[in-house]
Design a protein around this motif. Sequence first.
Motif, PDB file in Angstrom:
ATOM      1  N   ASP A 503     -29.476  38.127   7.261  1.00 18.38           N
ATOM      2  CA  ASP A 503     -29.429  39.586   7.104  1.00 18.38           C
ATOM      3  C   ASP A 503     -28.090  39.995   6.489  1.00 18.38           C
ATOM      4  OD1 ASP A 503     -30.614  42.345   7.983  1.00 18.38           O
ATOM      5  OD2 ASP A 503     -28.526  42.371   8.657  1.00 18.38           O
ATOM      6  N   ASP A 505     -26.684  42.900   6.035  1.00 14.02           N
ATOM      7  CA  ASP A 505     -25.919  43.891   6.783  1.00 14.02           C
ATOM      8  C   ASP A 505     -25.173  43.246   7.953  1.00 14.02           C
ATOM      9  OD1 ASP A 505     -26.732  45.938   5.114  1.00 14.02           O
ATOM     10  OD2 ASP A 505     -28.396  46.550   6.397  1.00 14.02           O
ATOM     11  N   GLU A 509     -21.095  43.162   8.400  1.00 12.21           N
ATOM     12  CA  GLU A 509     -20.422  43.675   9.598  1.00 12.21           C
ATOM     13  C   GLU A 509     -19.533  42.601  10.220  1.00 12.21           C
ATOM     14  OE1 GLU A 509     -18.886  45.937  12.460  1.00 12.21           O
ATOM     15  OE2 GLU A 509     -20.025  46.622  10.718  1.00 12.21           O
TER      16      GLU A 509
END
Length: 703
Positions: A503, A505, A509
């Motif tokens: 992923d 994202d 992060e």
Amino acid sequence: MKNTLTFQHVSYLWDEAKAAELAGDEVALFLYRSNLLGADLRLTNYAGGNTSVKVQATNPVTGEAAEVMWVKGSGGDIGTLTKAGCANLYVEKLHQLKGRYRGLAHEDEMVGLFEYCLFDPKCATPSIDTPLHGLLPFKHIDHLHPDALIAIAASADGERIMHDIWGDTMGWLPWQKPGFDLGLQLEKIVADNPSLRGVILGGHGLFTWGETSYESYLNTLEVIEMAAAYLKAHYGERGPVFGGEQRPQALDAAARRTAAAAAMPVLRGLASSPGRRMLGHYTDDARVLEFVNSHDLARLAAQGTSCPDHFLRTKIRPLVLDADVMTGDAASVKTYLEAQFEAYRKDYVAYYERSKHANSPAVRDANPVIILWPGVGLFSFAKDKQTARVAAEFYTNAINVMRGAEAVSTYQGLPEQEAFNIEYWLLEEAKLQRMAPPKALSGKVAYVTGGTGGIGKAICEELLRHGACVVAADRDRLDETQADLRQRFGPDSALAVAINVTDADSIAESLRAATLQFGGVDIVVNCAGLSISKPLADTTQADWDILNDVLVKGQFLVSQAAVAILRQQGQGGDIVNIASKNGLVAGPNNVAYGTAKAAQLHMSRLLAAELGPDKIRVNTVNPDAVLRGSKIWEGAWAAGRAKAYGITVEELPAFYAKRTLLGEELLVEDIAQAVRVFVDGSLAKSTGNVLNVDGGVAMAFVR
């Protein structure tokens, strides 16, 4: 003395039961007091200040009684002080040095004479503050740098304020660089004023004392409490703190974090230089935000700090950024920052040239240590994470000092020449030269996916041993891994972050967290993985998808996101991909796993070809059959491989070792060492290469 145990501005930590256990051992009580004082950052910062005790001992040569002073040694920290961190000296010999003192022009030669006063020749090196303790008559002495006291010491009319608070029970000595002469001045002011409970050193700090360790502790707390209470009572009388807030106001917490993470790699790259990477620290502490968003920021920041301990760690002055310009697009912001750093360097060199002496050490790194961004916060950069964090803490203390001084008077920083004399003091230079050389990976940040598993954690440990800071990115075991690594390698050494490598994202992060913690990333190790061993007929589409998602797509997404940071830093870097012998050798019941590993291997070559001009090296480590400690062997994979070879799971280690040319079992540490060799400079001109760590499997020979 007030003898109150009620404090609002300092922490009273004395434990009567603990002290009772130490009764009769004055050195143990001195260390206990020191640790309590160092535990409260309102009293002094890491490695700031010093404490002492004078005790009766037996001269090992003559057998006669002698007074011996135990005092914090050079470079120590009172919060963690032990006997090993103390110097111990004959008090009588320290007094005899008065006959050898030739005046201010010869201050530095006195430090070498401290060695002839040592009680234990193997003790810690005495600091420059040794005579400030040794020439005073008191048994227990505390020298601290409390924000509240320095606020008064750095005020334009600090001596008057001192008398307003304590009357005639405190003494004042104007600013002077620490040394033997300052010790003589302390001795004289106490002799001339026997009722004093302490002395304030202008622009510097506080000396307090007592006949017992507890009396000294209580006296110190009370003096600081009275100063803090006085400042609090006068906040607002002269107008808003720091002249009030100006635009732009602070961004909200999430926006500050996003802005800081986006800028830190660029800042870090500019603060670093070839062969000398800096690590970063970011804080948006409320005290910092109040200062950086204030009307008086430019005026006060330009004055620099006052206390020598603050100044030595934060440089002559910070770099203050223009908040409006920093809201532009990435290209314009980078151009602006490059110009600001260049201007700062020129200004610093000009300061050096204006202030240097004939025997001054050569000019040091001219980049800023502290960077202030209105609306966002404070950034600090230094040779290691702890030093960067401590620099930020010291500048926060300096902010507290300016806040207090401006509330009751006008803040005044250290005069430029005096600041230079501290920064380029030959004794400080000698201390720098005594420091141990950096480890091979000092100043580097390693980001390891799968970092809490067997091989991944072993890689983290190996890189930590060689000086790197590490970010262990994984799905589980985060808290326990972070706690374990920090306990073994230091509280500033490691960070564990959650990640899903499939992923984008989640990856972004986790990298933001790494960047905010350390300033950026230098080494990327793609170690996240899983294994499924099945024949072609039994391999499902779900098996195929998850293997290719985690191993291939995961490596691609992590590399893509990390390379963006490496390019922002402009310092090159390393990507090491953990593939497998199965990427080179065809084996039974392994179609999905082997295909994914082969894709990882060739992706590494493709990235090496593309990223070479950026000085980003991409290499591959191919393990084989690392059973003990490896997460992938905890589940069905081991059973699948055993079935494929017609043996039991328990027979696998011996089976794999026997089939190698060296006849050796492979361990997680072997893989970790291979990764380290690729990134520690040993193979600095190697990219696109494959290192098999398989005990010798002829079918896997690359050439």
